[in-house]
Design a protein around this motif. Structure first.
Motif, short mmCIF file in Angstrom:
data_model
loop_
_atom_site.label_atom_id
_atom_site.label_comp_id
_atom_site.label_asym_id
_atom_site.label_seq_id
_atom_site.Cartn_x
_atom_site.Cartn_y
_atom_site.Cartn_z
N ALA A 225 0.84 -1.20 0.00
CA ALA A 225 0.00 0.00 0.00
C ALA A 225 0.87 1.25 0.00
CB ALA A 225 -0.92 -0.01 1.23
N ASP A 226 0.23 2.39 -0.25
CA ASP A 226 0.98 3.64 -0.31
C ASP A 226 1.74 3.89 0.98
OD1 ASP A 226 0.03 4.13 -2.83
OD2 ASP A 226 -1.66 5.34 -2.15
N ASP A 227 2.97 4.35 0.85
CA ASP A 227 3.78 4.70 2.00
C ASP A 227 3.24 5.98 2.61
OD1 ASP A 227 5.76 5.50 3.80
OD2 ASP A 227 7.39 4.74 2.53
N PRO A 228 2.99 6.00 3.93
CA PRO A 228 2.49 7.23 4.56
C PRO A 228 3.36 8.45 4.27
CG PRO A 228 2.35 5.40 6.10
CD PRO A 228 3.10 4.89 4.89
N GLU A 229 4.65 8.23 4.02
CA GLU A 229 5.55 9.35 3.74
C GLU A 229 5.11 10.13 2.50
OE1 GLU A 229 7.98 10.68 5.27
OE2 GLU A 229 8.79 9.24 6.71
N HIS A 230 4.40 9.46 1.60
CA HIS A 230 4.01 10.10 0.34
C HIS A 230 2.58 10.62 0.38
CE1 HIS A 230 7.15 7.14 -1.47
NE2 HIS A 230 7.71 8.24 -1.05
N GLU A 231 1.94 10.56 1.54
CA GLU A 231 0.58 11.05 1.69
C GLU A 231 0.55 12.31 2.53
OE1 GLU A 231 -1.32 7.70 3.52
OE2 GLU A 231 -1.92 6.86 1.61
N ALA A 232 -0.46 13.13 2.32
CA ALA A 232 -0.64 14.33 3.12
C ALA A 232 -1.18 13.96 4.50
CB ALA A 232 -1.60 15.29 2.42
N PHE A 233 -0.69 14.65 5.54
CA PHE A 233 -1.10 14.33 6.90
C PHE A 233 -2.50 14.84 7.18
CE2 PHE A 233 -1.51 16.05 11.26
CZ PHE A 233 -1.67 14.84 11.92
N ARG A 234 -3.35 13.93 7.71
CA ARG A 234 -4.71 14.28 8.13
C ARG A 234 -5.05 13.52 9.41
NH1 ARG A 234 -3.46 17.21 4.54
NH2 ARG A 234 -4.48 17.48 2.50
N LEU A 235 -5.59 14.22 10.39
CA LEU A 235 -6.05 13.59 11.63
C LEU A 235 -7.42 14.16 12.00
CD1 LEU A 235 -4.18 12.53 14.78
CD2 LEU A 235 -6.13 14.05 15.07
N PRO A 236 -8.52 13.43 11.77
CA PRO A 236 -9.82 13.87 12.24
C PRO A 236 -9.88 13.77 13.77
CG PRO A 236 -10.02 12.25 10.47
CD PRO A 236 -8.60 12.22 10.94
N VAL A 237 -10.21 14.84 14.42
CA VAL A 237 -10.22 14.88 15.89
C VAL A 237 -11.44 14.16 16.42
CG1 VAL A 237 -10.30 16.36 17.93
CG2 VAL A 237 -8.93 17.03 15.93
N GLN A 238 -11.21 13.18 17.31
CA GLN A 238 -12.30 12.44 17.92
C GLN A 238 -12.59 12.90 19.34
OE1 GLN A 238 -11.33 8.29 17.65
NE2 GLN A 238 -11.37 8.26 15.42
N LEU A 239 -11.56 13.44 20.01
CA LEU A 239 -11.73 13.81 21.42
C LEU A 239 -10.70 14.87 21.79
CD1 LEU A 239 -13.12 13.14 24.18
CD2 LEU A 239 -11.25 11.51 24.57
N VAL A 240 -11.16 15.87 22.52
CA VAL A 240 -10.25 16.87 23.11
C VAL A 240 -10.01 16.47 24.55
CG1 VAL A 240 -9.90 19.30 23.68
CG2 VAL A 240 -11.12 18.68 21.58
N ILE A 241 -8.76 16.24 24.91
CA ILE A 241 -8.41 15.73 26.23
C ILE A 241 -7.96 16.88 27.12
CG2 ILE A 241 -6.89 14.19 27.52
CD1 ILE A 241 -6.76 12.41 25.08
N ARG A 242 -8.71 17.11 28.20
CA ARG A 242 -8.39 18.12 29.22
C ARG A 242 -8.55 17.48 30.60
NH1 ARG A 242 -8.78 23.56 28.10
NH2 ARG A 242 -7.93 23.73 30.21
N PRO A 243 -7.47 16.92 31.17
CA PRO A 243 -7.58 16.28 32.49
C PRO A 243 -8.18 17.23 33.52
CG PRO A 243 -5.44 15.86 31.51
CD PRO A 243 -6.09 16.91 30.66
N GLN A 244 -8.98 16.67 34.43
CA GLN A 244 -9.64 17.46 35.46
C GLN A 244 -9.23 16.96 36.85
OE1 GLN A 244 -11.56 20.09 34.57
NE2 GLN A 244 -11.14 19.56 32.41
N GLY A 245 -9.33 17.81 37.83
CA GLY A 245 -9.11 17.45 39.22
C GLY A 245 -7.75 16.86 39.50
N ALA A 246 -7.74 15.67 40.17
CA ALA A 246 -6.50 15.01 40.57
C ALA A 246 -5.65 14.64 39.36
CB ALA A 246 -6.80 13.78 41.41
#
Length: 451
Positions: A225-246
């Motif tokens: 399959a295509d080498d990732p090096e030759h593809e444009a970077f894309r990351l669909p965001v599934q979750l924003v992580i913001r730890p809370q409390g402890a």
């Protein structure tokens, strides 16, 4: 082990893993072929094989029915057909495989679309006695639209035509003619008997006129399959992580990360990226995988990115390389495979899912449908179950789609019924169908594809 590493032991890059899917009409022998592959690569546990042999004896069979290795649902075993997509994993000394055994019945074409959408190769089975059928044409059309890199045509049940070279060549010629008209450039035919194992794992002595590889040999030798090096970077965001409390106190910092599955390409610490659809730019300052910090991440890893700037990013946004980011748009021209029971009509309102983002959409126009006999687009006002046709969509908000010919992941989407949440279509942005002018000319009175 150090907390920072550049090793890629979690997931291999392209080359060692091959994703394949089966396709074909009912009773062409897909499940038997898959069972034969599993059996001949010694990928079946002894208790599984014993259970299959026991069920086969109970049915009065003299040999194990290898189709039972993949027909896992009770309804499938009772009816003798595949209904759902059955995923199986097997490996040889040279390669690892993920196989999707797709159903052949026209009613379950939607599952074939699902199974083939991420495949590197489709193994299309054709019964040597029947040749190309309507469902064969439909599966070739789906394969062409999904731009599956490789197609292998397994002309099955060659033993039932006395291993005839003439029959094989006639069926192969028919398949190749249809494939060419649909734009499938790479279609290799192999005469096989899934039941007996001829030309499956090893070359058969019963087809001395065939000089090509066995099915397994061909699958092992297919280009990676295509080498990732030759593809444009894309990351669909599934979750924003913001730890809370402890948890936040334990990090000793104001942690803010954007988690998701790398859809394509490679990202490294220090890369400039852009959040879409807002267009805000920033720089990657950290890449986290579980409790490890990485210097780079690549498809298909699931990671968390940390950026230099505290910018507004939420689930459904796409983080892309700044150098070649797509332009978000509200207007889409695409070809869809309609999978809904009720017809698609102009003006209909649906939900469009692209990556992790879901937006409302309206169908502005239906511009035709694929004629499976003439293999070209004809006028149509609606699309019925299993129809394939070009449409124009208007989205409620911009989405960073890409042309499917450039990116299979960035150019694909799903249409969803907003009332019951069912997937009713799979779409390819910028895809086109052959027109009547592209169709081959045939002598008057000839039956289509009567070769």
């Amino acid at each position: 082990m150090s907390s920072t590493t550049t090793e890629h032991d979690a997931l291999p890059r392209a080359g060692t893993l091959l994703r394949l899917a089966t396709a074909g009409s009912v009773d062409d022998g897909k499940s038997t072929l898959v069972g034969r592959l599993l059996h001949d690569t010694k990928s079946v546990l002894s208790d599984q094989l014993a259970a299959v042999e026991r069920v086969s004896r109970d049915r009065g069979l003299t040999a194990a029915d290898l189709a039972l290795l993949t027909d896992g649902l009770r309804a499938e075993r009772e009816q003798g057909i595949t209904i759902d997509v059955a995923y199986r994993y097997f490996a040889t000394a040279r390669r690892s495989f993920v196989l999707a055994d797709c159903p052949g019945h026209v009613q379950y074409t939607r599952n074939t679309v699902t199974g083939s959408s991420t495949a590197d190769v489709v193994v299309l089975l054709v019964d040597a006695r029947r040749g190309v059928l309507e469902q064969t044409r439909r599966h070739l059309a789906v394969t062409a639209l999904l731009r599956v890199p490789h197609v292998v045509v397994a002309v099955n049940k060659i033993d039932l035509v006395d291993f005839s070279k003439e029959v094989f060549e006639r069926v192969n010629a028919e398949v190749q003619a249809v494939a060419r008209e649909l734009g499938v450039e790479d279609a290799t035919a192999i005469p096989v008997s899934a039941l007996d194992g001829d030309n499956i794992a090893e070359r058969s002595t019963r087809t001395p006129w065939y000089a090509g590889p066995s099915l397994l040999e061909l699958l092992e030798d297919l280009p990676p399959a295509d080498d990732p090096e030759h593809e444009a970077f894309r990351l669909p965001v599934q979750l924003v992580i913001r730890p809370q409390g402890a948890a936040r106190e334990a990090t000793h910092r104001d942690y803010r990360g954007y988690a998701g599955h790398v859809a394509s390409g490679v990202v490294r610490v220090g890369d400039e990226v852009v959040a879409l659809p807002s267009g805000t730019r920033s720089t990657v300052v950290g890449i986290d995988l579980a409790e490890r910090s990485l210097d780079e991440a690549f498809a298909p890893q699931s990671v968390t990115l940390r950026l230099a700037d505290d910018i507004d990013i939420s689930r459904g946004d796409v983080i892309a390389s700044a150098a070649d980011a797509p332009e978000p748009t509200q207007d889409i021209e695409a070809v869809v495979c309609w999978l809904g029971d009720a017809p698609l009509r102009s003006g209909q309102r649906l939900l469009l899912k692209h990556g992790s983002r879901t937006v409302q959409t309206a169908v502005r126009a239906i511009e035709g449908a694929l004629d499976l006999d003439g293999l070209h687009s004809v006028a149509a006002e609606t699309l019925s179950l299993n129809d394939i046709g070009p449409v124009r969509l208007r989205l409620a908000s911009p989405v960073p789609v890409e042309n499917y010919s450039t990116s299979r992941r960035g150019g694909s989407f799903l249409l969803i019924d907003a009332h019951d949440g069912r997937t009713v279509a799979a779409g390819m942005v910028g895809a086109t169908l052959p027109t009547a002018a592209d169709a081959p000319t045939r002598p008057e009175g000839d039956e289509p594809w009567d070769i």
